[in-house]
Design an enzyme around this catalytic site. Structure first.
Site, mmCIF file in Angstrom:
data_model
loop_
_atom_site.group_PDB
_atom_site.id
_atom_site.type_symbol
_atom_site.label_atom_id
_atom_site.label_comp_id
_atom_site.label_asym_id
_atom_site.label_seq_id
_atom_site.Cartn_x
_atom_site.Cartn_y
_atom_site.Cartn_z
ATOM 1 N N LYS A 1 0.677 -1.414 0.059
ATOM 2 C CA LYS A 1 -0.223 0.283 0.195
ATOM 3 C C LYS A 1 0.690 1.179 0.262
ATOM 4 O O LYS A 1 2.204 1.037 0.503
ATOM 5 C CB LYS A 1 -0.900 0.304 1.737
ATOM 6 C CG LYS A 1 -1.967 -0.827 0.622
ATOM 7 C CD LYS A 1 -3.220 -0.899 1.304
ATOM 8 C CE LYS A 1 -4.604 -2.333 0.674
ATOM 9 N NZ LYS A 1 -5.303 -2.392 2.096
ATOM 10 N N ARG B 1 -3.400 -10.384 4.366
ATOM 11 C CA ARG B 1 -3.570 -9.992 2.854
ATOM 12 C C ARG B 1 -2.149 -10.092 2.033
ATOM 13 O O ARG B 1 -2.765 -9.091 1.809
ATOM 14 C CB ARG B 1 -5.206 -9.710 2.476
ATOM 15 C CG ARG B 1 -5.977 -9.411 0.881
ATOM 16 C CD ARG B 1 -6.976 -8.377 0.949
ATOM 17 N NE ARG B 1 -7.360 -8.774 -0.620
ATOM 18 C CZ ARG B 1 -6.502 -7.281 -1.601
ATOM 19 N NH1 ARG B 1 -6.097 -6.839 -0.762
ATOM 20 N NH2 ARG B 1 -7.316 -7.397 -2.511
HETATM 21 N N1 PMM Z 1 -7.608 -4.033 0.505
HETATM 22 C C1 PMM Z 1 -7.741 -3.776 -1.598
HETATM 23 C C2 PMM Z 1 -8.430 -4.865 -1.954
HETATM 24 N N2 PMM Z 1 -9.617 -5.247 -0.840
HETATM 25 N N3 PMM Z 1 -9.623 -6.781 0.852
HETATM 26 C C3 PMM Z 1 -9.838 -6.372 2.163
HETATM 27 N N4 PMM Z 1 -10.553 -7.495 3.103
HETATM 28 N N5 PMM Z 1 -8.941 -5.292 3.180
HETATM 29 C C4 PMM Z 1 -7.751 -5.042 2.015
HETATM 30 O O1 PMM Z 1 -6.705 -3.588 2.945
HETATM 31 C C5 PMM Z 1 -8.176 -4.591 0.753
HETATM 32 C C6 PMM Z 1 -8.712 -6.042 0.303
HETATM 33 C C7 PMM Z 1 -6.940 -2.598 -1.927
HETATM 34 O O2 PMM Z 1 -5.996 -3.592 -2.266
HETATM 35 P P1 PMM Z 1 -5.123 -4.062 -4.316
HETATM 36 O O3 PMM Z 1 -5.864 -3.422 -4.672
HETATM 37 O O4 PMM Z 1 -3.853 -4.916 -3.941
HETATM 38 O O5 PMM Z 1 -6.484 -5.467 -4.210
#
Ligand code: PMM
Length: 295
Positions: free
Chosen positions: A216, A256
């Site tokens: 991030k 994640r």
């Molecule tokens: N962040 C992203 C997408 N999905 N889901 C959860 N549960 N928590 C998060 O912080 C989260 C998510 C955005 O990140 P990406 O673009 O790398 O998917």
């Protein structure tokens, strides 16, 4: 498959964004074949769950409609289910969650914590599946304007508690609820750091906590070069791993991440060394110079 709700080790979710525009991997897995191959690879590297998303949530992202979202994720979910890969569906839409569960996903990851779509709770309750409720204050096109807190940890905890209460009222099984502070979603860097230090306070809600810091932008800014330019997304892996280890040492249920193999390796070291706990006080990092160490 790992028992997700009673895991023997922290759960690792591998990110699979089937989008042209996600901040980190947008465009790389936009065709089905490449997406499926990447999902299988992440699973073989040790992910417990592949988190399939069809709508970018990066700050400022423009929304797509449900048909487009379904068209992106469903073929990938069907193929990965056929290959025996466990998946969560990363969506805020009940219709997409419903279709994804029918296609083979087994967990709903809802970055709006049920706020974006009033039908989501009924879909999850009906399916009897785990539901990841993330802290959210609005869609990505406006969320950074909403990053105002006086006590970010207390406010996120209270908001997540309200999301849990609504889920329970809708008939969702309390054993299947996971909460997530939503790093970067209506949060500035200082809020993300406070939520990291404040994880024990979030854990006191009594639900497993997912921590999702991977690549991030606050990590990019932490690692900015002398010219002030943030570190590019592909070079935030070590910082992500450090953050993930800190989170599980503070009690997080899972992480994640985009880089599954390195994360699994790092967590194996933590596990082998007796799962040392992080002694957080919830009061924030020590004042500069207070540790006697050079800055
Ligand atoms: N962040 C992203 C997408 N999905 N889901 C959860 N549960 N928590 C998060 O912080 C989260 C998510 C955005 O990140 P990406 O673009 O790398 O998917």
């Amino acid at each position: 498959m790992t028992d997700l709700l009673r895991p023997a080790r922290p759960v690792v979710m591998g990110v699979l964004n089937v989008t042209p525009d996600s901040f980190s991997d947008g465009g790389r897995y936009a065709d089905v074949e490449a997406a499926v191959a990447h999902g299988v690879r992440l699973y073989e590297e040790g992910a417990d769950l592949i988190d399939v998303g069809g709508e970018s949530t990066r700050p400022g992202a423009v929304r797509i409609d449900a048909e487009t979202e379904n068209a992106r994720v469903l073929p990938v979910i069907r193929a990965l289910a056929g290959a025996g890969v466990p998946m969560s569906i990363d969506t805020t839409r009940a219709a997409v969650a419903d279709a994804a569960l029918a296609a083979g996903a087994s967990v709903v990851n809802d970055v709006s914590g049920g706020l974006a779509d009033p039908q989501m709770a009924a879909v999850v309750a009906g399916a009897g599946c785990p539901w990841i409720l993330m802290h959210w204050r609005g869609h990505s096109n406006r969320m950074q304007d909403l990053a105002r807190y006086t006590d970010v940890v207390g406010e996120v905890r209270a908001a997540l508690g309200a999301r849990v209460d609504d889920a329970l009222a809708a008939g969702v099984d309390p054993q299947r609820i996971i909460v997530d502070p939503g790093l970067g979603f209506a949060k500035h860097a200082e809020h993300n750091w406070q939520l990291t230090i404040g994880l024990p306070e979030l854990l006191s809600l009594g639900y497993p906590v997912l921590f999702a810091a991977s690549r991030k932008s606050y990590l990019g800014r932490l690692l900015a070069g002398p010219d002030g330019e943030p570190r590019p997304v592909g070079q935030r892996g070590a910082a992500t791993i450090a953050t993930s280890v800190l989170a599980v040492a503070a009690g997080a249920w899972g992480v994640r991440v985009h880089d599954v193999r390195d994360t699994v390796d790092a967590l194996a070291v933590w596990q082998a060394s007796g799962r040392p706990a992080l002694a957080t006080t919830g009061t924030g990092p020590p004042a500069a110079g207070a540790t006697g160490m050079p800055r």
